[in-house]
Write a protein that holds these residues in place. Structure first.
Motif, PDB file in Angstrom:
ATOM      1  N   ASN A 249       3.300  -5.500  20.661  1.00 32.54           N
ATOM      2  CA  ASN A 249       3.825  -4.945  19.702  1.00 32.54           C
ATOM      3  C   ASN A 249       4.810  -4.125  18.561  1.00 32.54           C
ATOM      4  O   ASN A 249       4.850  -4.232  17.703  1.00 32.54           O
ATOM      5  CB  ASN A 249       4.561  -3.420  20.695  1.00 32.54           C
ATOM      6  N   ALA A 250       5.547  -5.773  18.601  1.00 31.90           N
ATOM      7  CA  ALA A 250       6.349  -6.690  17.404  1.00 31.90           C
ATOM      8  C   ALA A 250       4.531  -6.646  16.264  1.00 31.90           C
ATOM      9  O   ALA A 250       5.951  -6.104  15.438  1.00 31.90           O
ATOM     10  CB  ALA A 250       6.416  -7.261  17.478  1.00 31.90           C
ATOM     11  N   ASN A 251       3.954  -7.181  16.587  1.00 31.70           N
ATOM     12  CA  ASN A 251       2.658  -7.265  15.377  1.00 31.70           C
ATOM     13  C   ASN A 251       2.864  -5.981  14.997  1.00 31.70           C
ATOM     14  O   ASN A 251       2.107  -5.932  13.878  1.00 31.70           O
ATOM     15  CB  ASN A 251       1.370  -7.510  15.906  1.00 31.70           C
ATOM     16  N   ALA A 252       2.049  -5.041  15.728  1.00 32.40           N
ATOM     17  CA  ALA A 252       1.366  -3.952  15.455  1.00 32.40           C
ATOM     18  C   ALA A 252       2.779  -3.373  14.296  1.00 32.40           C
ATOM     19  O   ALA A 252       2.537  -2.710  14.239  1.00 32.40           O
ATOM     20  CB  ALA A 252       0.902  -3.302  17.034  1.00 32.40           C
ATOM     21  N   LEU A 253       3.990  -3.363  15.059  1.00 33.20           N
ATOM     22  CA  LEU A 253       4.950  -1.947  14.234  1.00 33.20           C
ATOM     23  C   LEU A 253       5.332  -2.694  12.691  1.00 33.20           C
ATOM     24  O   LEU A 253       5.205  -2.438  12.100  1.00 33.20           O
ATOM     25  CB  LEU A 253       6.780  -2.800  14.593  1.00 33.20           C
ATOM     26  N   ALA A 254       5.543  -3.997  12.892  1.00 32.70           N
ATOM     27  CA  ALA A 254       5.778  -4.905  11.582  1.00 32.70           C
ATOM     28  C   ALA A 254       3.923  -4.693  10.570  1.00 32.70           C
ATOM     29  O   ALA A 254       4.210  -4.370   9.512  1.00 32.70           O
ATOM     30  CB  ALA A 254       5.755  -6.283  11.489  1.00 32.70           C
ATOM     31  N   ALA A 255       2.768  -4.600  11.384  1.00 36.27           N
ATOM     32  CA  ALA A 255       1.292  -4.747  10.311  1.00 36.27           C
ATOM     33  C   ALA A 255       1.764  -2.356  10.409  1.00 36.27           C
ATOM     34  O   ALA A 255       1.558  -2.352   9.100  1.00 36.27           O
ATOM     35  CB  ALA A 255       0.278  -4.292  10.979  1.00 36.27           C
ATOM     36  N   ALA A 256       2.044  -1.406  11.028  1.00 38.42           N
ATOM     37  CA  ALA A 256       2.201  -0.023  10.336  1.00 38.42           C
ATOM     38  C   ALA A 256       3.256   0.284   9.869  1.00 38.42           C
ATOM     39  O   ALA A 256       2.620   0.616   8.869  1.00 38.42           O
ATOM     40  CB  ALA A 256       2.536   0.152  11.655  1.00 38.42           C
ATOM     41  N   ALA A 257       3.740  -0.504   9.811  1.00 42.69           N
ATOM     42  CA  ALA A 257       5.411  -0.356   9.024  1.00 42.69           C
ATOM     43  C   ALA A 257       4.700  -1.284   7.272  1.00 42.69           C
ATOM     44  O   ALA A 257       5.351  -0.100   6.562  1.00 42.69           O
ATOM     45  CB  ALA A 257       6.605  -1.616   9.362  1.00 42.69           C
ATOM     46  N   LYS A 258       4.054  -2.358   7.441  1.00 44.72           N
ATOM     47  CA  LYS A 258       3.711  -2.416   5.276  1.00 44.72           C
ATOM     48  C   LYS A 258       2.860  -1.572   5.538  1.00 44.72           C
ATOM     49  O   LYS A 258       2.652  -1.291   3.698  1.00 44.72           O
ATOM     50  CB  LYS A 258       2.990  -4.094   6.104  1.00 44.72           C
ATOM     51  N   GLU A 259       1.208  -0.873   6.616  1.00 50.04           N
ATOM     52  CA  GLU A 259       0.494   0.284   6.313  1.00 50.04           C
ATOM     53  C   GLU A 259       1.381   1.270   5.179  1.00 50.04           C
ATOM     54  O   GLU A 259       1.229   2.258   4.542  1.00 50.04           O
ATOM     55  CB  GLU A 259      -0.352   0.400   7.048  1.00 50.04           C
ATOM     56  N   GLY A 260       2.838   1.580   6.194  1.00 51.52           N
ATOM     57  CA  GLY A 260       3.199   3.069   5.459  1.00 51.52           C
ATOM     58  C   GLY A 260       4.032   2.733   4.354  1.00 51.52           C
ATOM     59  O   GLY A 260       3.959   3.131   3.421  1.00 51.52           O
ATOM     60  N   LEU A 261       4.581   1.376   4.093  1.00 51.99           N
ATOM     61  CA  LEU A 261       5.026   1.534   1.835  1.00 51.99           C
ATOM     62  C   LEU A 261       3.918   1.448   1.456  1.00 51.99           C
ATOM     63  O   LEU A 261       4.326   2.181   0.827  1.00 51.99           O
ATOM     64  CB  LEU A 261       5.623  -0.231   2.424  1.00 51.99           C
ATOM     65  N   GLU A 262       2.794   1.333   2.188  1.00 54.24           N
ATOM     66  CA  GLU A 262       1.480   1.677   0.860  1.00 54.24           C
ATOM     67  C   GLU A 262       1.737   2.477   0.615  1.00 54.24           C
ATOM     68  O   GLU A 262       1.578   3.190  -0.186  1.00 54.24           O
ATOM     69  CB  GLU A 262       0.113   0.347   0.916  1.00 54.24           C
ATOM     70  N   ILE A 263       1.213   3.132   1.959  1.00 55.64           N
ATOM     71  CA  ILE A 263       0.824   5.396   1.261  1.00 55.64           C
ATOM     72  C   ILE A 263       2.537   5.648   1.410  1.00 55.64           C
ATOM     73  O   ILE A 263       2.507   6.724   0.672  1.00 55.64           O
ATOM     74  CB  ILE A 263       1.344   5.576   3.321  1.00 55.64           C
ATOM     75  N   LEU A 264       3.078   4.786   1.243  1.00 55.96           N
ATOM     76  CA  LEU A 264       4.855   5.422   0.462  1.00 55.96           C
ATOM     77  C   LEU A 264       5.160   6.103  -1.316  1.00 55.96           C
ATOM     78  O   LEU A 264       5.199   6.362  -2.018  1.00 55.96           O
ATOM     79  CB  LEU A 264       6.252   4.847   1.281  1.00 55.96           C
ATOM     80  N   LYS A 265       3.655   4.553  -0.874  1.00 55.10           N
ATOM     81  CA  LYS A 265       3.807   4.425  -2.755  1.00 55.10           C
ATOM     82  C   LYS A 265       3.000   5.462  -3.492  1.00 55.10           C
ATOM     83  O   LYS A 265       2.952   5.579  -4.982  1.00 55.10           O
ATOM     84  CB  LYS A 265       2.680   3.124  -3.630  1.00 55.10           C
ATOM     85  N   THR A 266       1.788   6.544  -2.890  1.00 56.29           N
ATOM     86  CA  THR A 266       1.012   7.661  -3.361  1.00 56.29           C
ATOM     87  C   THR A 266       1.795   8.696  -2.893  1.00 56.29           C
ATOM     88  O   THR A 266       1.490  10.166  -3.559  1.00 56.29           O
ATOM     89  CB  THR A 266      -0.428   7.235  -2.255  1.00 56.29           C
ATOM     90  N   LYS A 267       2.746   8.207  -2.032  1.00 54.77           N
ATOM     91  CA  LYS A 267       3.685  10.053  -2.598  1.00 54.77           C
ATOM     92  C   LYS A 267       4.523  10.435  -3.127  1.00 54.77           C
ATOM     93  O   LYS A 267       5.256   9.819  -4.120  1.00 54.77           O
ATOM     94  CB  LYS A 267       4.637   9.522  -0.840  1.00 54.77           C
ATOM     95  N   THR A 268       4.490  12.123  -3.329  1.00 55.98           N
ATOM     96  CA  THR A 268       5.094  12.533  -5.195  1.00 55.98           C
ATOM     97  C   THR A 268       6.668  12.601  -4.177  1.00 55.98           C
ATOM     98  O   THR A 268       6.326  13.333  -3.405  1.00 55.98           O
ATOM     99  CB  THR A 268       4.398  13.185  -5.531  1.00 55.98           C
ATOM    100  N   ALA A 269       7.568  12.814  -4.930  1.00 57.96           N
ATOM    101  CA  ALA A 269       8.525  13.800  -5.089  1.00 57.96           C
ATOM    102  C   ALA A 269       8.852  14.882  -4.703  1.00 57.96           C
ATOM    103  O   ALA A 269       7.751  15.609  -5.900  1.00 57.96           O
ATOM    104  CB  ALA A 269       9.873  12.829  -5.797  1.00 57.96           C
ATOM    105  N   TYR A 270       9.698  16.363  -4.133  1.00 54.00           N
ATOM    106  CA  TYR A 270       9.333  17.281  -3.984  1.00 54.00           C
ATOM    107  C   TYR A 270      10.350  17.611  -5.246  1.00 54.00           C
ATOM    108  O   TYR A 270      11.607  17.053  -4.868  1.00 54.00           O
ATOM    109  CB  TYR A 270      10.221  17.777  -2.561  1.00 54.00           C
ATOM    110  N   LYS A 271       9.868  18.552  -6.302  1.00 49.69           N
ATOM    111  CA  LYS A 271      10.714  18.451  -7.468  1.00 49.69           C
ATOM    112  C   LYS A 271      11.627  17.262  -7.679  1.00 49.69           C
ATOM    113  O   LYS A 271      13.187  17.619  -7.734  1.00 49.69           O
ATOM    114  CB  LYS A 271      11.868  20.122  -6.823  1.00 49.69           C
TER     115      LYS A 271
END
Length: 344
Positions: A215-237
């Motif tokens: 689960n530690a490996n899964a958490l780190a991998a998911a968080a890294k993937e999450g950081l990449e997803i955040l780069k595609t997100k647009t701020a609200y106003k």
């Protein structure tokens, strides 16, 4: 026919002579009567919407839902009893709007409260819970738009000019739904990572070394993937606050999974070895214990004491950093909703 100019408020209440009778002299008086009933519904509906936005108490949210239902029932009874001015077409549409919202609260929103109880058990459950919220909110917004459309049509039919107020409910609900759309989108990105942290903490609680490492490996991998997803997100106003707070949480999860948790597992493995050595020496009669056994045991005692100190420090640091990251995101979410959800 003389044109009447009336100001539209949050509840479509009109500033005219107070009406107490159930028969009306003109359309303006009838709109005033309907507006007074709609005012209480609107007020409680908005309280309910804000409770969903800001309250973490399921009891508080459901209490406001039940109060809103009672208000709608009372309004339906009064409008049903009263004579509509001119014809009953507008009256039927108002009653249909109120009945629709009553059914929505009794069915969709009641189901949402039940879904919330299990939402954090899995990503799919959380996604379904959020989707149900958005669909119910959308239905309520569309119902309100239909109500306003019928309201303006009735006013135009009777030559009543309406001056809109920026505070009317339809506009507030539209803005509110847009705000929640961004909030929910960002929360699902976060929760997809966070669910791995929940599983990790369960494994730590059980001292299950294999599950902890997995689960530690899964958490780190998911968080890294999450950081990449955040780069595609647009701020609200142009409000980047939730994105930034989520990024900090993900950075903590990566540190936790890759750096801190291995220190936890290192101690747990050491402790397993110690327990074996301890069991072995305890099962050996004192007079039969070899010097090698005793030396090995004493060495492990020193190692386990040193390891326990490290374990406790790492745990304390993790708890503090975890609390800071999660509280930071929770506070950011609350501030975001408070800032962008329209006030009364």
């Amino acid at each position: 026919m003389k044109t009447l100019t009336l100001k539209l408020t949050l509840a479509f209440l009109f500033i005219v002579t107070s009406i107490t009778a159930q028969n009306f002299k003109n359309a303006s008086e009838y709109l005033d009567f309907v507006g007074e009933e709609q005012q209480e519904i609107t007020k409680n509906m908005w309280k309910y919407t804000k409770a969903v936005a800001h309250s973490r108490s399921d009891r508080s949210i459901d209490g406001k839902r039940k109060k809103l239902l009672k208000t709608i029932d009372q309004a339906i009874a009064k409008i049903t009893k009263a004579n509509g001015f001119g014809d009953d077409d507008y009256k039927s549409k108002v009653l249909r709007h109120m009945t629709f919202n009553k059914n929505l609260l009794n069915q969709d929103y009641a189901k949402i409260i039940d879904m919330k109880e299990v939402a954090e058990q899995s990503y799919d459950a959380m996604e379904a819970y959020i989707l149900a919220q958005e669909m119910a909110d959308q239905k309520m917004e569309e119902s309100q738009q239909e109500y306003e459309k019928n309201f303006y049509a009735y006013a135009a039919k009777h030559s009543i000019q309406i001056i809109e107020s920026e505070s009317d409910l339809g506009k507030k609900m539209k803005i509110s739904n847009e705000v929640f759309e961004h909030y929910h989108d960002m929360y699902l990105v976060y929760f997809k990572v966070y669910i791995n942290e929940i599983y990790l903490m369960e494994a730590v609680e059980k001292s299950d070394i294999s599950a902890i490492q997995q689960n530690a490996n899964a958490l780190a991998a998911a968080a890294k993937e999450g950081l990449e997803i955040l780069k595609t997100k647009t701020a609200y106003k142009k409000d980047q606050s939730i994105i930034n707070a989520t990024k900090k949480a993900f950075e903590f999860f990566i540190e936790e999974g890759e750096i801190q948790i291995p220190k936890i597992t290192e101690f747990l493995i050491l402790n397993e070895d110690f327990e074996k050595i301890k069991a072995n020496i305890e099962q050996t009669a004192e007079r039969k214990r070899t010097k090698e056994q005793i030396d090995n045991y004493n060495k492990k005692v020193k190692e386990i004491n040193k390891g326990a100190d490290t374990y406790n420090k790492v745990n304390a640091q993790l708890n503090t950093k975890r609390q800071d990251a999660i509280n930071g995101l929770n506070n950011t979410n609350a501030n975001f909703l408070s800032k962008h959800i329209p006030k009364d």
